[in-house]
Design a protein around this motif. Structure first.
Motif, mmCIF file in Angstrom:
data_model
loop_
_atom_site.group_PDB
_atom_site.id
_atom_site.type_symbol
_atom_site.label_atom_id
_atom_site.label_comp_id
_atom_site.label_asym_id
_atom_site.label_seq_id
_atom_site.Cartn_x
_atom_site.Cartn_y
_atom_site.Cartn_z
ATOM 1 N N ILE A 22 -3.083 0.186 -3.624
ATOM 2 C CA ILE A 22 -2.792 -1.167 -3.150
ATOM 3 C C ILE A 22 -2.644 -2.127 -4.324
ATOM 4 C CG2 ILE A 22 -3.651 -3.089 -1.748
ATOM 5 C CD1 ILE A 22 -5.118 -1.035 -0.026
ATOM 6 N N THR B 75 3.206 -1.328 4.221
ATOM 7 C CA THR B 75 3.365 0.103 3.944
ATOM 8 C C THR B 75 4.834 0.516 4.061
ATOM 9 O OG1 THR B 75 2.557 0.388 6.220
ATOM 10 C CG2 THR B 75 1.046 0.943 4.450
ATOM 11 N N TRP C 1 -4.463 5.670 -0.781
ATOM 12 C CA TRP C 1 -3.494 4.590 -0.777
ATOM 13 C C TRP C 1 -3.703 3.799 -2.061
ATOM 14 C CZ3 TRP C 1 0.017 4.109 3.170
ATOM 15 C CH2 TRP C 1 -0.279 4.761 4.378
ATOM 16 N N ALA D 232 0.869 -1.178 0.000
ATOM 17 C CA ALA D 232 0.000 0.000 0.000
ATOM 18 C C ALA D 232 0.904 1.226 0.000
ATOM 19 C CB ALA D 232 -0.911 -0.002 1.218
#
Length: 381
Positions: free
Chosen positions: A150, A172, A148, A141
């Protein structure tokens, strides 16, 4: 020490038992053979409140304790392990992280709909290369303005093809390993959210399991559940609690297998008498009864610890380890007592034997449970 349940707990258990007998058992073989998700049946469960047992009343649930959830889970699983999985998901893996880590807006958005069945949820953690090693998340992400982005793939996701939302884990900050994982609440109609292959499984056929594939899927910043890079902690605490419910499901399968074996032994005659009169059969039944009751006690101790706000990770691991393994053993003995008839699909023990096998695999394999238990024992000295 009090082994008695409250009147409310017994009432809910009896309601679950009645529902299982009247609504699930008549179609248990049909849904196993067809592999179709029994959506209508799940909605009936929602109407009775079984999808929102653990969800607080202010968000449309019943606000019940884990002991009560386990009582109901055992009864529903006795009729169908596959049907019990949606109930289990909403009362643990999907509901709990939102309750424990969600913002007020996230709770209001998701919890009432999960409790009512308007939304079905899934828990998207497992990946092709992140099974027992759940911290090895390859789904990523990346922040991009107010969103975000993904990308990645999930594997073996229960309810994946039928879910309306997902509790989704992604890296992340991959350089930090487990310390760089975050959690997101994602609607499955988001562009870039795709259902991949639907698995053909040995058991729990009516519970759909699939891949989930994310291709440049953009979700808003407020989809983040909890704090950035703190997602692995969310996974661990959620799974610790969820294992208690899974252990109750294991007891349900084992209890049903034992009941079927006893009933058959009292009907089947060989050498001029019912086989329930043979000591070797009686030995099997005695072993089954001890295993089932021992597992049940481990389950309710772990559930009680959770309800008291005390650490339940090791107790849950013990319950899940033992209950899952005796579930397989009891189903094995049930097939043995049935003889050749236990190997054909006309008898329910054949399905129970197949359904039981998954219990030692999902929500942490038996090997992972043993490692977790041993580490805690060594730590405590």
């Amino acid at each position: 020490m009090d082994f008695h349940f409250t009147e409310e707990q017994l009432m809910i258990r009896d309601t679950a038992r009645e529902f299982a007998e009247e609504q699930i058992k008549p179609i248990e073989t049909e849904i196993d053979e067809s592999g179709e998700y029994p959506k209508e049946l799940i909605m009936k469960m929602a109407e009775l409140g079984f999808l929102g047992m653990i969800i607080p009343e202010e968000y449309g649930g019943s606000g019940l304790d884990m002991v009560t959830v386990c009582l109901a889970a055992e009864e529903i699983t006795k009729a169908s392990a596959a049907v019990s999985l949606t109930m289990g998901l909403h009362n643990s893996l999907v509901g709990l992280p939102i309750i424990d880590y969600g913002t007020e807006e996230q709770k209001k958005k998701y919890l009432p709909k999960l409790a009512s069945g308007e939304m079905l949820g899934c828990f998207a953690l497992t990946e092709p290369n992140a099974g027992s090693d759940a911290g090895n998340q390859e789904t990523t992400a990346v922040e991009d303005g107010d969103h975000w982005v993904i990308n990645g793939r999930k594997q073996f996701i229960t309810n994946g093809p039928v879910s309306d939302m997902a509790v989704l884990f992604a890296a992340t900050d991959r350089s930090r390993g487990p310390r760089g994982i975050s959690v997101f609440l994602v609607d499955t109609d988001t562009p870039g959210f795709n259902v991949g292959a639907i698995e053909k499984k040995m058991g729990i056929s009516a519970s759909p399991t699939s891949e989930l594939i994310f291709e440049d899927m953009r979700v808003p910043k407020d989809a983040l559940l909890g704090k950035k890079n703190r997602g692995f902690r969310v996974a661990v605490t959620t799974i610790d609690a969820a294992r208690v419910g899974v252990a109750a499901q294991c007891v349900g399968v084992a209890q049903r297998a034992m009941e079927e074996a006893i009933a058959y032994s009292k009907e089947r005659k060989q050498f001029g008498q019912h086989i329930s009169g043979f000591q070797l059969i009686q030995a099997h039944i005695a072993d089954m009864a001890v295993m089932v009751e021992s597992a049940r006690l481990l389950v309710y101790k772990a559930a009680w610890l959770y309800d008291q706000g005390k650490p339940c990770g090791t107790a849950g691991a013990m319950a899940k380890l033992y209950a899952s393994e005796i579930s397989t053993k009891v189903a094995h003995k049930a097939v043995q007592i049935h003889g050749g008839y236990g190997y054909i699909k006309d008898y329910v023990v054949e399905r129970l034997y197949r359904d039981a096998r998954i219990m030692e695999l999902y929500e942490g394999t038996s090997e992972i449970q043993r490692i977790s238990i041993a580490l805690d024992m060594v730590k405590k000295g």
